[in-house]
Design a protein around this motif. Sequence first.
Motif, short mmCIF file in Angstrom:
data_model
loop_
_atom_site.label_atom_id
_atom_site.label_comp_id
_atom_site.label_asym_id
_atom_site.label_seq_id
_atom_site.Cartn_x
_atom_site.Cartn_y
_atom_site.Cartn_z
N SER B 155 16.96 3.46 -1.32
CA SER B 155 15.75 3.62 -2.13
C SER B 155 14.79 2.44 -2.05
N GLN B 157 12.82 -0.87 0.26
CA GLN B 157 12.37 -1.16 1.62
C GLN B 157 12.91 -2.50 2.07
N ASN B 159 13.24 -5.23 5.82
CA ASN B 159 13.04 -5.47 7.25
C ASN B 159 14.38 -5.47 7.96
N TYR B 258 7.42 4.50 15.40
CA TYR B 258 6.90 3.91 14.16
C TYR B 258 7.83 2.81 13.69
N VAL B 262 6.98 -1.14 13.01
CA VAL B 262 7.03 -1.84 11.73
C VAL B 262 8.35 -2.57 11.51
N SER B 264 11.05 -1.76 9.92
CA SER B 264 11.63 -1.76 8.58
C SER B 264 11.83 -0.33 8.11
N ASP C 65 0.49 0.96 6.46
CA ASP C 65 0.08 0.99 7.87
C ASP C 65 -1.42 0.85 8.05
N GLY C 88 3.07 -2.72 0.88
CA GLY C 88 4.52 -2.68 1.00
C GLY C 88 5.03 -4.01 1.48
N THR C 89 6.26 -4.32 1.17
CA THR C 89 6.76 -5.66 1.49
C THR C 89 7.15 -5.81 2.95
N SER C 90 7.43 -4.69 3.61
CA SER C 90 8.03 -4.83 4.94
C SER C 90 7.04 -4.49 6.04
N GLY C 91 7.38 -4.88 7.24
CA GLY C 91 6.65 -4.45 8.41
C GLY C 91 5.47 -5.32 8.80
N ASP C 93 5.63 -8.70 9.94
CA ASP C 93 5.78 -9.91 10.74
C ASP C 93 5.02 -9.88 12.06
N ASP C 114 8.08 -9.50 2.96
CA ASP C 114 9.36 -9.85 3.52
C ASP C 114 9.11 -10.37 4.93
N ALA C 115 8.74 -11.67 5.04
CA ALA C 115 8.49 -12.22 6.37
C ALA C 115 8.77 -13.73 6.32
N GLY C 157 9.79 1.24 -4.41
CA GLY C 157 9.64 0.36 -3.26
C GLY C 157 8.51 -0.63 -3.39
N SER C 158 7.66 -0.46 -4.40
CA SER C 158 6.62 -1.48 -4.58
C SER C 158 7.27 -2.69 -5.24
#
Lengths: 371, 350, 312, 503
Positions: B155, B157, B159, B258, B262, B264, C65, C88-91, C93, C114-115, C157-158
Amino acid sequence: MASFKSASQESAAKRIGSFLAKLVKHQIFIPIAALLILVIFNLIADPSFFAISLDQNSLGNPVFSGYLITILDNASELVILAIGMTLVTAASGGQDISVGSAIAISGSVMLRVLCGTNSRPEVLQAPIIVAFLVCCVVAMLFGAFNGTLVAIFKIQPMVATLILFTAGRSVAAWINKNELPIISDASFGYYGNFIPGIPIPTPIFIAVACMILIALVLKFTNLGLYTQSVGINANSSRLNGIDPALIKFITFVILGLCVAVAGFIKVSRFSTINYSVIAKDIEMDAILAVALGGNALNGGKFNMGASILGAYVIQFLTTTLYKFNVVSSALPAYKAVVVIILVVLSAPIVRDKITETWKKLAPVKIAKEAS
Amino acid sequence: MLLQKSAKERNPLMNRHSISDTNILLYITFAVFVVMYAAAIIFLGSGFLKPQTFFSILNENAALIILSCGMSIVMISGGIDISVGAVTALVCMSCAVNLDFNGGSVLTAILLALFVGLMFGLVQGFLVAYLEVQPFIVTLAGMFFAKGMTTIVNSTQFNVVHEGFQKLKSTRINIPGMGSYNKLGIVVPAYVEIGVIVAIITVVVLFMVLRWTKLGRNFYAVGGNSQSANMLGINVKRTKFLAHILCGLLAGIGGFVYFLHVGSGSPSHASGAEMNAIASSIIGGTMLTGGVGNIIGTFFGVLSLSTIKNIVSSLGLDEAWWTNITVAAMICLFLLIQSVVLSRKNKNKL
Amino acid sequence: KAAPEASKDATAASVEPAAELIKVGIINNDPNESGYRTANDKDMKATFTKESGYEASFAYSLKNDEQIAAAQKFIQDEVDYLLISAAGTSGWDSVLKDAQAAGIRVILFDRTIDADESLYEASIVSDMALEGKTAVDWLASQNLETYNVIHIQGVMGSSAQIGRTGALDEMVAANDKWKLVTQQTAEWNAETAQQIVQAVIDSGKEFNVIYAENDDMAKGAVAALDKANISHGVGKDVIVIGFDCNKWALEELLAGNWNYDGQCNPFQAAYIDTIIKDLEKGTAPAKKVVIMQEKGFDASTITQEDVDKYGI
Amino acid sequence: MQDGAILEMRGISKYFPGVRALHDVDFTLHEGEIHALMGENGAGKSTLIKVLTGVYSKDAGQICIKGSSGSVSIRSPEDAQKIGISTVYQEITLCPNLTVAENMYIGRTKGSLTHWKKINTEAGKLLDSLGIPASPTMQLSSCSIAVQQMVAIARAVDMECKVLILDEPTSSLDDQEVSKLFRLMLDLKAKGVGIIFVTHFLDQVYEVCDRITVLRDGKLVGEYVIGDLPKVQLVSKMLGKELDDLSGIQKNADEIYVGRTEVPVFEAIQLKSSANIKPFDFAIYRGEVNGFTGLLGSGRSECVRAIFGADKTTGGTIRIDGKKARISKPLDAMKHGISYLPEDRKRDGIVGDLSVRENIILALQVMKGFFRPFSRAQAEAFADEYIKLLDIKTASSDTPIKSLSGGNQQKVILARWLLSNPVYLILDEPTRGIDIGTKVEIQKLVLKLAAEGKSITFISSEIDEMYRTCSRLIVMRDRRVVGELRGEDLTQNKIMATIAGGD
Ligand SMILES: Nc1ncnc2c1ncn2[C@@H]1O[C@H](COP(=O)(O)OP(=O)(O)OP(=O)(O)O)[C@@H](O)[C@H]1O
Ligand SMILES: Nc1ncnc2c1ncn2[C@@H]1O[C@H](COP(=O)(O)OP(=O)(O)OP(=O)(O)O)[C@@H](O)[C@H]1O
Ligand SMILES: [Mg+2]
Ligand SMILES: [Mg+2]
């Protein structure tokens, strides 16, 4: 004697069989069956689901409460939208995905008119009816915009309405310059909640009024015939003197009106608005309602009653899932499973199979009973 | 005697090479894209002049290109699939969990992605083709299901840290001669990611499939008129089934691309991607009513859509609401041009 | 080109700000998302003006995105600073690496990502987990017999949801007296929140706390309570907790209708401004991670001044 | 199986809700024969063919094919094609979005690739050899219905097949095309192909067929060798009664119309439409029946479409009863009492999913107005009246029109326009796909209406029919009006000569 009896029973069984077969073939069977399944499920799981009690609310007014009331109340906007969506679907063979955004716009307009320049007025700056009318006009204009793209420029509805879908919530924010208008006048809240002294939520009345209105319109005008005819064969319709473009356009304008009413209820519920989440994803539910009503999404024949029932099915399902405290984030998955079961059961092929087996089974059962 | 005039004499129109609907829409898209990009270079300057701006568009949209290809195929065959965005999210999450928590390798992740996509394609295709349920509803349910499943898998997110994957993710293919100087005076090479290569291969392969294979042509026939197609001896059910399987599979591939971009997993990944895919397909000249469409068009559809967004972000609009309003206005303009050209063409035909 | 010179010749730039504007690309969430976001965006706009030496471009999206794509565009447009409030925290880097390679400095605001820390110069954020913990601690200090909590979550997820949920989950897990009557996401949506609470009321389950992860959802929850005549607020049956300190929410607190509101401070622009000015001078920021000062307001102690000062 | 039989169907039954389309029907097709399948509209001919080719699943019965032992199961047209049955269905079943060439080859080429060059050149050759005025790369939707029909035929005859089925292939073809088709059929027959031929043209049956099977009301009446069954008997077998005398049809004396001075009911001067016809003059008088004639694609339909406002008019003037009028859309024409029965029934005529009742009342309803719908009872009464009057075979007036047989659909559309009680009625191919009995009825009806003072424009591919009903013929060639024939000029020879452009 015995043989006579079994023969008559057999014919009775046949009659029942053919009646059921006919019922099963009828379009409205799908949402009714869906409702029945949900009702039975809830009855078995927890009969108290159907309890309705008369309490007092915080203002000291008597109100009915219970799951059923909640369902009827919360489904109101969806029902109203389903009416317009059914017409649009029938005439243009496509769906309007901008209704959520359009609700944001019409709600925003409404509050803007009520609030004037100050976003938190002590008193209403305009009568509610004026605000509502302005909001209707604006929503119908946006409906007309979609309608023009679809009818005149022949853009496919889902794409044509993608434009408003993209822009709508920003337009809503722009109308109030991103301010957060809040209405403190209690009478504004009546339309989304209760009118003092009347124990039934007002949205239910509004929805019923819309249903009656559309029933009257369908009965006393040719809207139904024209939209279906245009949706089935625009060429033929034109050669019979119907203007397909005009009919498509009109359905979008009617949907605009539905949007205005739904938007009014929505903003009235909280006397305020949140541009980015108000009526979020309601377009999908409205389309789903049309489809659960057994209407073809590529246009043509429709059954308004079935669409409306479809809307109630969706709300019934949502409330049931909330009641059973399904893990919130997994909720869509359960919804999906139920929807799939419903549509599969209602697929003509499956229904034919079911009637066939029923017909086969029925005599056997009777024979067993007789022996 | 006079009745024996040759066919050609009798019909003056028959020698004129007629452009099919599919092609004219493609030309429009291509033309508008070029004009738009050129205008951006002229009026908005600097950023758009750099090759990397274009390659960035490709990098950001590789997955969308693949998803849109799948969408175009189901749309050509007369259906629609609105589950692709949610499936992408599910693929990302499954792969992420597989790599980081379940000790998977890049290979298992790829297989998993394909499997997830394929399963959605199979089930949805079966329901649409063999039980004749309306595709919109089936795939709407598919979307709900994938959304729910994503959060059931995980549930939150996060990396992905898996080493092999990171290596793959950070692999860049430099494009010689296209680099540019950065602020510090160092040359930054222009690059594309692996996903772009996958996307371009997909586009080329699918273009050929649709143009030259029997299956591809069957998609058009079924989308044009499924009843007729049936009577012409085409297995309509199987064709629809295959269209959905292909779309599902492409959602799997697109999902992995995708994911690769990303790196993650998140329940909110690719949210709304289905609408972008539909819009791209349509901008590229695919009709929701079926039977008309072109993969190259879809490719340019994606590029056009994101160029529009890029232009809007370069315009320097001062209030937030202008962003979406401008994007919408430009899509509107685009569709109007398409519509007017198309109706002109049809008028000339008569 | 001019840009590298400007950054080398940083002192000149700071002495004569009008001569050389600092280009900043600001990536934010759509301000119509909530009152919090509107305030945050206004603050950014008010700070990064031509007068104070900036040339700011804005990009808004609630989708990660799209934000990343906008960041790529800003990199190609050669901004000097990239300010990001990530959806969002990820993606992130890979785009941050691109920024680094292009010599663009990145400052995060409002939301962490998250980086690797080396990828950005500074981050000015709220500590959502702390906000949650403060609220939960306040709740614990109320010393109720039992805690039957309706927990209404934000978009899953936020970072706000993760932080604010985490604190409550921990408490519930650790403490037998605490129970979750229901835990559902209303995705920051008042209507959904109302439906969730309505369902609980209709089911007849007992509850005495509503823990809503923002003010909007608390408002929705309260609407459901009002309909069913369940009293709420100071000294009443149900304790209502919200977050963000919208002005109208604090007014509810002042009126005693709600019990607690956790602040989420949207005013990061001034901090960012100082950091950029420092960086231009060549000095590294004093602290890489700046945590916003945030309070929690109790209905029994809140004053009109607080409302005016902290309400957004 | 019988000796020499190539196909045998035994005890075939097929039921639709409320309709017994086929009941215990036997049918045998021999090698190298042309076998006519005859019957009234709705007798079940198309249904038998669709059952045979797997479009419908049968409720009972067996099908045997030479070469495979026992009964075969054909579950889809694909199966049928594989077994060697090639079919032209009654309603054109091609894909409008594909090119002509592709329509000819899709679904029947081997291998998994499409060789565009090859199919284009082959299609080109085939089209040329059959004299079909279309180029292989044209999109099918831009072809006229006749061309589409011929493309469908070309596709079917080009297939390697044992059995060729032609369901009313000639309904939209002119004589030239028909004789070309017959030559083809005879060629194939010589090669041993069995051909099933459905048509409502008796002459054609006697020209090429060897054997006749007659169906009536879904039941087999009998199988006959052609020589044993004179036309008159065939007709009575089909109808179950004697045919009304054809000679009873007598058009009005035409002399009275020559050089008449009264004001025409409708008059067009230099009318031009977006459909690319040359400007033309046209007038019709009270009580007159006239017609447009010409070769396929000569622009007959376009002319009447321009009159009705179905295509956008781009020039010219219109007078109705001597007064200038504007007709820019069909509704204008309808309001002036003009009705138009379009030639492409599937595309322009029926509203498929609507019931027979709704289809019948549609035009009248539209004229009555949006806010004044007919009551259910009234609509019901109208529908029943015309179902009876035109003898429309339908389970009920609630049945969707698309499930009626082709000919009965046509009758419904006719009913629609008769109901609207027009002053001037335009009939574009009203008898297409209509059985011989009804054809006669319709011709009579046309004359009766004219006698009542209505004006009628009648277009038909059968010169015969025109000749019998019209008192004035307007001849068209290459989208241009090239002559007008009336009185004693109205002879078969003269007509042919004018059409061909010879002097
Ligand atoms: N799909 C269907 N659903 C219901 N009834 C049908 C369907 N198809 C045909 N019928 C009915 O079956 C009967 C036979 O129809 P069929 O099309 O075989 O007639 P036909 O002999 O081909 O007539 P025509 O000469 O007019 O083409 C008709 O009464 C028709 O209404
Ligand atoms: N857009 C077009 N492209 C190519 N050919 C066309 C187009 N429109 C019409 N035609 C041709 O013009 C001819 C005129 O058609 P029309 O329907 O008027 O013929 P007709 O005289 O009524 O004959 P019939 O009704 O017997 O087919 C058709 O043969 C058709 O092939
Ligand atoms: Mg037939
Ligand atoms: Mg014609």
